[in-house]
Design a protein around this motif. Sequence first.
Motif, PDB file in Angstrom:
ATOM      1  N   CYS A  34     -20.952   6.332  81.766  1.00 27.98           N
ATOM      2  CA  CYS A  34     -20.562   7.016  83.015  1.00 27.98           C
ATOM      3  C   CYS A  34     -21.082   6.207  84.201  1.00 27.98           C
ATOM      4  N   SER A  35     -20.153   5.659  84.997  1.00 32.18           N
ATOM      5  CA  SER A  35     -20.600   4.813  86.104  1.00 32.18           C
ATOM      6  C   SER A  35     -21.211   5.644  87.238  1.00 32.18           C
ATOM      7  N   HIS A  36     -20.875   6.925  87.295  1.00 29.07           N
ATOM      8  CA  HIS A  36     -21.517   7.793  88.297  1.00 29.07           C
ATOM      9  C   HIS A  36     -23.017   7.908  87.948  1.00 29.07           C
ATOM     10  N   TYR A  37     -23.286   8.068  86.661  1.00 25.70           N
ATOM     11  CA  TYR A  37     -24.689   8.118  86.211  1.00 25.70           C
ATOM     12  C   TYR A  37     -25.394   6.804  86.562  1.00 25.70           C
ATOM     13  N   THR A  38     -24.725   5.681  86.273  1.00 27.09           N
ATOM     14  CA  THR A  38     -25.325   4.367  86.545  1.00 27.09           C
ATOM     15  C   THR A  38     -25.730   4.255  88.007  1.00 27.09           C
ATOM     16  N   SER A  39     -24.844   4.704  88.881  1.00 25.96           N
ATOM     17  CA  SER A  39     -25.112   4.590  90.310  1.00 25.96           C
ATOM     18  C   SER A  39     -26.232   5.542  90.741  1.00 25.96           C
ATOM     19  N   LEU A  40     -26.182   6.789  90.245  1.00 26.67           N
ATOM     20  CA  LEU A  40     -27.260   7.735  90.594  1.00 26.67           C
ATOM     21  C   LEU A  40     -28.607   7.242  90.066  1.00 26.67           C
ATOM     22  N   ALA A  41     -28.606   6.678  88.863  1.00 28.61           N
ATOM     23  CA  ALA A  41     -29.870   6.202  88.263  1.00 28.61           C
ATOM     24  C   ALA A  41     -30.423   5.014  89.056  1.00 28.61           C
ATOM     25  N   PHE A  42     -29.554   4.099  89.456  1.00 22.82           N
ATOM     26  CA  PHE A  42     -30.013   2.945  90.240  1.00 22.82           C
ATOM     27  C   PHE A  42     -30.664   3.404  91.547  1.00 22.82           C
ATOM     28  N   HIS A  43     -30.148   4.490  92.113  1.00 16.90           N
ATOM     29  CA  HIS A  43     -30.701   5.004  93.367  1.00 16.90           C
ATOM     30  C   HIS A  43     -31.831   6.011  93.143  1.00 16.90           C
ATOM     31  N   CYS A  44     -32.310   6.113  91.902  1.00 19.83           N
ATOM     32  CA  CYS A  44     -33.428   7.029  91.563  1.00 19.83           C
ATOM     33  C   CYS A  44     -33.171   8.417  92.146  1.00 19.83           C
ATOM     34  N   ALA A  45     -31.930   8.891  92.004  1.00 16.64           N
ATOM     35  CA  ALA A  45     -31.535  10.143  92.652  1.00 16.64           C
ATOM     36  C   ALA A  45     -32.044  11.377  91.921  1.00 16.64           C
ATOM     37  N   PHE A  46     -32.405  11.234  90.655  1.00 11.83           N
ATOM     38  CA  PHE A  46     -32.831  12.415  89.881  1.00 11.83           C
ATOM     39  C   PHE A  46     -34.091  12.088  89.086  1.00 11.83           C
ATOM     40  N   ASP A  47     -34.784  13.138  88.717  1.00 13.25           N
ATOM     41  CA  ASP A  47     -35.970  12.977  87.861  1.00 13.25           C
ATOM     42  C   ASP A  47     -35.526  12.988  86.409  1.00 13.25           C
ATOM     43  N   ASN A  48     -36.056  12.072  85.624  1.00 10.06           N
ATOM     44  CA  ASN A  48     -35.705  12.063  84.208  1.00 10.06           C
ATOM     45  C   ASN A  48     -36.396  13.182  83.443  1.00 10.06           C
ATOM     46  N   GLU A 204     -21.174  14.989  76.729  1.00  7.00           N
ATOM     47  CA  GLU A 204     -22.144  14.003  77.256  1.00  7.00           C
ATOM     48  C   GLU A 204     -22.865  14.559  78.486  1.00  7.00           C
ATOM     49  N   CYS A 205     -22.133  15.348  79.278  1.00  6.85           N
ATOM     50  CA  CYS A 205     -22.709  15.865  80.527  1.00  6.85           C
ATOM     51  C   CYS A 205     -23.797  16.900  80.257  1.00  6.85           C
ATOM     52  N   LYS A 206     -23.617  17.677  79.188  1.00  6.56           N
ATOM     53  CA  LYS A 206     -24.585  18.744  78.912  1.00  6.56           C
ATOM     54  C   LYS A 206     -25.994  18.199  78.740  1.00  6.56           C
ATOM     55  N   TRP A 207     -26.101  16.955  78.236  1.00  7.03           N
ATOM     56  CA  TRP A 207     -27.418  16.365  77.949  1.00  7.03           C
ATOM     57  C   TRP A 207     -27.874  15.400  79.038  1.00  7.03           C
ATOM     58  N   CYS A 208     -27.072  15.285  80.089  1.00  8.48           N
ATOM     59  CA  CYS A 208     -27.348  14.255  81.098  1.00  8.48           C
ATOM     60  C   CYS A 208     -28.445  14.710  82.070  1.00  8.48           C
ATOM     61  N   ALA A 209     -29.375  13.805  82.337  1.00  4.59           N
ATOM     62  CA  ALA A 209     -30.481  14.138  83.243  1.00  4.59           C
ATOM     63  C   ALA A 209     -30.012  14.346  84.677  1.00  4.59           C
ATOM     64  N   ALA A 210     -28.803  13.842  84.989  1.00  2.00           N
ATOM     65  CA  ALA A 210     -28.284  13.977  86.357  1.00  2.00           C
ATOM     66  C   ALA A 210     -27.402  15.217  86.514  1.00  2.00           C
ATOM     67  N   HIS A 211     -27.321  16.048  85.471  1.00  2.00           N
ATOM     68  CA  HIS A 211     -26.365  17.159  85.452  1.00  2.00           C
ATOM     69  C   HIS A 211     -26.459  18.056  86.671  1.00  2.00           C
ATOM     70  N   ARG A 212     -27.664  18.463  87.044  1.00  2.00           N
ATOM     71  CA  ARG A 212     -27.810  19.432  88.145  1.00  2.00           C
ATOM     72  C   ARG A 212     -27.345  18.855  89.479  1.00  2.00           C
ATOM     73  N   ILE A 213     -27.478  17.520  89.616  1.00  2.00           N
ATOM     74  CA  ILE A 213     -27.044  16.886  90.868  1.00  2.00           C
ATOM     75  C   ILE A 213     -25.543  16.611  90.831  1.00  2.00           C
TER      76      ILE A 213
END
Length: 322
Positions: A34-48, A204-213
């Motif tokens: 998921c490239s949206h995840y990649t981008s959010l992760a690069f920007h440290c947008a969410f807590d793991n 895949e989304c259910k387990w994603c750390a960025a789900h809430r964002i």
Amino acid sequence: MITSEQVYNSIEKKAAERGDFNRWLGASGIGHPCSHYTSLAFHCAFDNNFSGRTFLIFELGNLSEDLICNALAKAGIEVIERQKRFDMPEGKGHVGATIDGVAVYANNYYLLELKTSNAKQWKELHEKGIKAAKPQHFAQCQFGMELTGLAKTLYVSINKDTCELHIEEFMYEQPVAFNLKMLAHRVIGREEGTKMSTRPDYFECKWCAAHRICHGHQTPRVHCLTCAHSKTAEGGVWQCGRFDDVEIPKDTLQVGCEHHVYMPWMVNMPVLGYGEYYVMYQGKNGRVCNCPTGEFPMIDGEEAPNMMTSALMLEKSKEGAL
Ligand code: SF4
Ligand code: SF4
């Protein structure tokens, strides 16, 4: 009495002290489906929010790499360049790959990728092969070959239950690597990725750390990387457009300043309008104007509704009140 919970809690505490602020785009991140995840992760947008047990799984994986290298050596396969970092040209020091090593056998050089699997994952990998069973690993290796110039990969995955090895060789595929490089350029250019699904209940989304964002209404963490004024610059540094493109000091990067305004694509609310220093969203409880509070009492002749700093938005969003 000493308990496992006590150990897990100590590991989590140490991780929290270290801080979760890895602003580097590595090969595994680029390979994420998921490239949206990649981008959010690069920007440290969410807590793991990794648990202590998960950190132990990562550590076990690292330790297993030496075990596999020793086993390969017994078969005459030399491993060099362990954990060497290769930067992507034109990645401005923000993108690259840290490789597990280069395997040398019979005058052939391979990118070496080492993994651990549980019994179920290993069985699937062994039956279907990496491309079908582990596309993220496949992409990671393609990107690694692109950066190292190596033409083939030796991929070794150990079954943690039985110590069986799955060994697979595959070649560099230029179109795959090219697409990953283009994605990396878009991510460090601060572009929005594509969500792999718009359904919050997608597997895949259910387990994603960025789900809430991504699917919920929680806003991202507040620091310079999630601010609309920041941008990547040469040398792995970040600059602030609010202050004449000055390099942002490392200490400030993690906390931001009172002028923080969210990068709109990171916020899961429709954008109604924006100016240089504010963004207006449609929240579920009415309009919200994200700005340094007090600076925009009037916008286009109208009283600005619900002016909120990013910090207040984050607080409200955690309460489900945005
Ligand atoms: S929740 Fe789904 S769409 Fe959103 S970032 Fe995660 S994987 Fe991507
Ligand atoms: S305005 Fe403040 S929070 Fe935003 S990038 Fe500049 S220093 Fe960071």
